[in-house]
Design an enzyme around this catalytic site. Structure first.
Site, PDB file in Angstrom:
ATOM      1  N   LEU A  22      30.235  96.927 141.872  1.00 29.69           N
ATOM      2  CA  LEU A  22      30.004  96.752 140.445  1.00 29.69           C
ATOM      3  C   LEU A  22      29.923  95.287 140.052  1.00 29.69           C
ATOM      4  O   LEU A  22      29.207  94.921 139.124  1.00 29.69           O
ATOM      5  CB  LEU A  22      31.125  97.426 139.637  1.00 29.69           C
ATOM      6  CG  LEU A  22      31.163  98.944 139.679  1.00 29.69           C
ATOM      7  CD1 LEU A  22      32.425  99.454 139.003  1.00 29.69           C
ATOM      8  CD2 LEU A  22      29.931  99.529 138.995  1.00 29.69           C
ATOM      9  N   GLY A  23      30.695  94.456 140.693  1.00 32.71           N
ATOM     10  CA  GLY A  23      30.707  93.047 140.356  1.00 32.71           C
ATOM     11  C   GLY A  23      31.507  92.270 141.372  1.00 32.71           C
ATOM     12  O   GLY A  23      32.320  92.819 142.124  1.00 32.71           O
ATOM     13  N   GLY A  25      33.495  88.310 142.005  1.00 30.55           N
ATOM     14  CA  GLY A  25      33.938  87.010 141.543  1.00 30.55           C
ATOM     15  C   GLY A  25      34.352  86.146 142.717  1.00 30.55           C
ATOM     16  O   GLY A  25      34.147  86.505 143.884  1.00 30.55           O
ATOM     17  N   MET A  27      37.239  85.539 143.878  1.00 27.10           N
ATOM     18  CA  MET A  27      38.370  86.000 144.688  1.00 27.10           C
ATOM     19  C   MET A  27      38.389  87.501 144.911  1.00 27.10           C
ATOM     20  O   MET A  27      39.355  88.033 145.435  1.00 27.10           O
ATOM     21  CB  MET A  27      39.683  85.569 144.030  1.00 27.10           C
ATOM     22  CG  MET A  27      39.908  84.077 144.086  1.00 27.10           C
ATOM     23  SD  MET A  27      41.345  83.573 143.107  1.00 27.10           S
ATOM     24  CE  MET A  27      40.748  83.856 141.452  1.00 27.10           C
ATOM     25  N   VAL A  30      34.761  94.210 142.583  1.00 23.86           N
ATOM     26  CA  VAL A  30      35.095  95.474 141.929  1.00 23.86           C
ATOM     27  C   VAL A  30      34.099  96.519 142.390  1.00 23.86           C
ATOM     28  O   VAL A  30      32.881  96.310 142.330  1.00 23.86           O
ATOM     29  CB  VAL A  30      35.063  95.342 140.397  1.00 23.86           C
ATOM     30  CG1 VAL A  30      35.377  96.693 139.741  1.00 23.86           C
ATOM     31  CG2 VAL A  30      36.073  94.295 139.923  1.00 23.86           C
ATOM     32  N   LYS A  45      39.509  97.338 142.633  1.00 20.15           N
ATOM     33  CA  LYS A  45      39.391  95.881 142.719  1.00 20.15           C
ATOM     34  C   LYS A  45      39.918  95.428 144.078  1.00 20.15           C
ATOM     35  O   LYS A  45      41.080  95.626 144.414  1.00 20.15           O
ATOM     36  CB  LYS A  45      40.165  95.210 141.598  1.00 20.15           C
ATOM     37  CG  LYS A  45      39.931  93.705 141.519  1.00 20.15           C
ATOM     38  CD  LYS A  45      40.478  93.127 140.222  1.00 20.15           C
ATOM     39  CE  LYS A  45      40.129  91.661 140.078  1.00 20.15           C
ATOM     40  NZ  LYS A  45      40.597  91.099 138.792  1.00 20.15           N
ATOM     41  N   ASP A 143      43.452  84.306 129.246  1.00 22.32           N
ATOM     42  CA  ASP A 143      42.036  84.149 129.606  1.00 22.32           C
ATOM     43  C   ASP A 143      41.169  85.060 128.746  1.00 22.32           C
ATOM     44  O   ASP A 143      40.263  85.729 129.250  1.00 22.32           O
ATOM     45  CB  ASP A 143      41.822  84.453 131.090  1.00 22.32           C
ATOM     46  CG  ASP A 143      40.536  83.831 131.635  1.00 22.32           C
ATOM     47  OD1 ASP A 143      39.998  82.920 130.983  1.00 22.32           O
ATOM     48  OD2 ASP A 143      40.080  84.257 132.699  1.00 22.32           O
TER      49      ASP A 143
END
Length: 549
Positions: A22-23, A25, A27, A30, A45, A143
């Site tokens: 799905l995505g 980053g 680190m 997902v 995750k 954040d």
């Protein structure tokens, strides 16, 4: 395995099958996955280690991942992701979460353009509610920014990525002096290296509101250092498209955290924007501080439970606070508009406060007087005791607009109105789904302009879709009922809340005509379901309801 090896198809803990990415980053990744035991979609995750990362950095990232899971689990709110499980494989944790079909707020702004002030206020209220819940739980998000806000295809707002949250009392992550977060959304006190508090998250909320109506954050100079310098030193340029949101944005972006608007003030102003007549150009004004607030100073915060209701107040609909079609036509759920998604749909029983079994109420006249007043406006047609429970079906009242003592007539979605006890609080979960909260429980009301042809068939379809998500679900009844000559049905069930308490819900779905379908859904403690107060409340709700005319 290598840092970015494709792991699709992998089975975690002999239960969670990874399906597609799905995505990704810096680190982690997902994944869309399937819980093969329960047969439901989930998000997973995965923590990834960069090549050459030393052991200390690995431990720090593992600690951060576990802190994120703990933080999310402590924030019991429908605008926060629900954590289902934490699995340890390959000497690292994998977080299993609910899946939300959605786009990020940053994607919405980039694709669809800036938001009108009222829609920005709606989103702001949801973010404020989940932040308030987090702060009461001893958690700072740290954040808050548009890329960490999901807008579900069903309208749900979700704050994600508690990965750098600070959890009060959690020693697993120590401060390294590193400033983490997006520079454009970091508060001045954090930029100066001071210890942040709840006002720091409120600054980030203000910057996010600014970005919603302007398409960019209030301070963005192209580099981290120059942006942080501007955050600390430059005056705010008011948003040109902010309209009635300008006062709340300006108040949240005050550089001194002691002078910054607190949660109550921000909530008051956002509600003013939401309720403002579009023809009225007058800006919202903050409420006058109480004597106690003046004595406590500008940084005073309300006690737990004093804040207006939030979406965490209780799951009145299957799937939590998901805005549900109140009277859907039987058949499969509509497909989402796009395939973008990142974790989320709430698990009932995990996103609300425990309900008390008793209630402290202000006495208004004698008990017999109150009872007589109820009889003036409602007729109890049927009282059935089945399986230890009680359900009430109400006939049309003689004088539907006669106010009930101690009650007030309030708006419902779709132009309808209803009587609720005075002092109850409102949260708009979407334009079609509102929630009222009182000491005894939660009342959800929803509307659709395209009701189906059968109320009982629609509720049976909804039960088949969602009953399995309720812990210890037990149907009490689901049948057609007589309700003012409209096509109506009641679905009543019990389940176990997140704190182990027994809860009970009654969902009445009905259509008043071919263009107005509603649900009135009441949830309270099962132990008090058969009590006089619960009967009084349900009688009042069903007898006082008035559809749009």
């Amino acid at each position: 395995m290598t840092a970015y090896q494709d792991t699709s198809g992998r089975l975690l803990a002999e239960r969670y099958r990874l399906v597609s990415e799905l995505g990704r980053g810096g680190m982690g990744t997902v994944w869309r996955a399937v819980d093969e035991i329960l047969g439901r979609p989930v998000a997973v995750k995965e923590l990834r280690f960069a090549a050459g990362m030393d052991e200390d950095e690995r431990r720090r990232l593992i600690a951060r991942t576990l802190t994120e899971a703990k933080a999310i689990a402590r924030v019991r709110h429908t605008a926060a992701i629900t954590v289902y499980d934490v699995v340890e494989e390959d000497d690292r944790p994998w977080i299993v979460m609910e899946l939300v079909e959605s786009r990020s707020l940053s994607e919405v702004i980039a694709t669809d353009g800036v938001l009108p002030p009222k829609r920005a206020a709606e989103i702001g209220l949801e973010l404020l509610a989940v932040l308030s819940q987090a702060h009461r739980s001893g958690i700072l998000h740290r954040d808050v920014k548009p890329s960490n806000v999901l807008i579900g295809h069903d309208g749900r707002v979700v704050l994600t990525d508690f990965g750098i949250a600070r959890v009060e009392g959690d020693p697993s992550v120590t401060s390294t002096g590193m400033l983490v977060g997006a520079p454009s959304y970091i508060s001045p006190e954090r930029a100066r290296g001071r210890i942040p508090g709840a006002p720091s998250d409120l600054w980030s909320l203000g910057a996010t509101l600014y970005a919603m109506v302007e398409g960019r954050p209030p301070y963005d100079k192209g580099s981290a250092l120059s942006t942080l310098t501007a955050v600390m030193t430059e005056e705010l340029t008011p948003p040109a498209n902010g309209g009635p949101l300008v006062p709340v944005i300006a108040g949240l972006l005050r550089k001194d955290p002691q002078e910054r608007f607190d949660e109550n003030t921000a909530r008051h102003l956002l509600l003013q924007v939401l309720n403002q007549d579009d023809s009225s150009p007058q800006p919202a004004q903050p409420p006058a501080p109480s004597a106690a607030q003046q004595a406590a100073g500008p940084s005073a915060r309300p006690p737990f439970g004093a804040a207006p209701a939030t979406a965490a107040d209780g799951p009145a609909y299957p799937g939590g606070a998901r805005p549900r079609d109140p009277f859907p036509a039987p058949g499969p759920a509509p497909r989402p508009r796009s395939q973008s998604a990142t974790a989320a749909m709430p698990m009932p029983g995990t996103g609300f406060e425990p309900l008390p079994t008793t209630e402290s109420v202000t006495v208004l006249g004698t008990r017999s007087g109150r009872r007589a007043a109820r009889l003036l406006v409602a007729l109890l047609v049927l009282l059935v005791v089945a399986g230890g429970g009680v359900w009430v079906a109400m006939a049309q009242q003689d004088k539907p607009n006669t106010p009930l003592p101690g009650y007030e007539r309030v708006a419902m979605p779709g132009g309808a109105t209803i009587e609720i006890p005075q002092g109850w609080t409102l949260t708009r979960l979407s334009a079609e789904h509102w929630r009222y909260r009182g000491p005894s429980g939660y009342l959800d009301v929803a509307w659709t302009g395209t009701p189906g042809s059968s109320a009982v068939a629609a509720l049976r379809t909804e039960e088949s879709r969602t009953a399995a998500s309720y812990p210890h679900y037990h149907r009490v009844d689901l049948q057609k009922v007589g309700y003012r000559g409209w096509d109506a049905a009641d679905w009543e069930w019990t389940y176990t809340g997140g704190d182990g308490s027994a809860l009970r819900s009654l969902d009445r779905g009905f259509a008043t005509d071919g263009h107005h379908g509603y649900t009135i859904d009441w949830t309270s403690a099962a132990a008090g379901w058969g009590g006089a107060r619960n009967h009084e409340l349900m009688n009042a709700f069903f007898s006082s309801f008035q559809p749009a005319t």
